[in-house]
Scaffold this motif. Sequence first.
Motif, mmCIF file in Angstrom:
data_model
loop_
_atom_site.group_PDB
_atom_site.id
_atom_site.type_symbol
_atom_site.label_atom_id
_atom_site.label_comp_id
_atom_site.label_asym_id
_atom_site.label_seq_id
_atom_site.Cartn_x
_atom_site.Cartn_y
_atom_site.Cartn_z
ATOM 1 N N ASP A 70 0.748 -1.504 0.054
ATOM 2 C CA ASP A 70 -0.273 0.134 -0.341
ATOM 3 C C ASP A 70 0.467 1.296 0.161
ATOM 4 O OD1 ASP A 70 -2.803 -1.014 -0.187
ATOM 5 O OD2 ASP A 70 -2.972 -1.754 1.915
ATOM 6 N N THR A 71 2.033 1.007 0.625
ATOM 7 C CA THR A 71 2.758 2.638 0.926
ATOM 8 C C THR A 71 3.308 2.635 -0.363
ATOM 9 O OG1 THR A 71 3.704 2.176 2.946
ATOM 10 C CG2 THR A 71 4.794 3.787 2.077
ATOM 11 N N ASP A 74 1.107 4.302 -2.413
ATOM 12 C CA ASP A 74 0.102 5.710 -2.594
ATOM 13 C C ASP A 74 1.741 6.228 -3.352
ATOM 14 O OD1 ASP A 74 -1.492 4.643 -1.034
ATOM 15 O OD2 ASP A 74 -0.957 5.059 0.680
ATOM 16 N N ASN A 104 -6.051 -0.974 -4.287
ATOM 17 C CA ASN A 104 -5.765 -0.650 -4.296
ATOM 18 C C ASN A 104 -4.603 -0.226 -5.746
ATOM 19 O OD1 ASN A 104 -6.940 1.465 -2.390
ATOM 20 N ND2 ASN A 104 -5.816 0.354 -0.826
#
Length: 341
Positions: A70-71, A74, A104
């Motif tokens: 997820d990082t 992002d 995501n």
Amino acid sequence: MLRTIALLILTWPTFFTAIACYNETHINKNGKVTGRSEPFFGFYDSPDTARATAFIANHDLSKIHTYDVDTQSDLAVNFAYLGRYKEALTILRRLYKENPGNYNVVANLGTTYELTGKNDSALLFIKKSLAIDPESHAGSEWVHVKILEAKLNMAKDPNWLLKNSVLQTGVTAGSAISDDLVNKALDIEYQLKERVPFTPFPEAILANVFNELGDLLATQLSVEHAYIAYDFALQYGAVEQYGVQQKMDELKRMLRKEKIILPSWRAYYHNRQSEKNINDVVETVTKVVSENKDIVSGFYDQYKERQREKERIKRRNNLLIGGGAFLVAITGFFVWMRRKK
């Protein structure tokens, strides 16, 4: 006074956050009173590049593989905010190979393909992301799909928009209020909040979308918000093919009858740089006040002392004037008595 100013500066963001939970009463074009628990969305004219720059700077890109999925996703999104799409795609393509079921990653890959003009790939991946999580973005991603389909249709037929509605919500001038149409209006607002920062004026598809949003808002929720949506449609280039100006003129008469101040798109289109400048000023003043409490307090005390001194002088002058007038009156009385004798 300075203490009051400092308090207002410190608390104004909280104030605006607090009122966001109030319920608003509106009226649709058929005169029916309606309500909604959130205000009409405001839109930014550009992505938040300052925040994106700061986010990237806080990570060691030479060790990007050590961060969780997820990082890394992002980071790709923030590269996209800065217009660095090649770097964003490099990260997201690699992540997709390793995590094809991560919502995501899939959704962000689709959006980045759209921003690079690869609408066929964008549609493919947005549909894949919807299969993974149909309720993503509060269930509003159907709007994203419709816009991508419209882009592909326009690539085949440049006149497609003249004969078609992008979102195909089914709303008409005589549509009765229904949960389905209300929810569609709110979904469109949600999606536009994310899309407008990437879409400067003019843009034919968003002109079409804002026009349809205006039709939904006028019949379902609010003539005031419909007027704003139509106003945005004009800014995006909806000249006369949708009769937007005529719709606005009709709503204008109703707004005036209801004593509602005519709204403008400008109040709902925020300049990111101007807002940053205002925030910088607020932050600076707040910092100065907090770091110089004794000085500010001293100025405040001096101000209060000056006010008290002014009051003392005013009272003294009033006494002198009053006393003088009394003496004049007494003197006049005695002079009158002597002449009378």
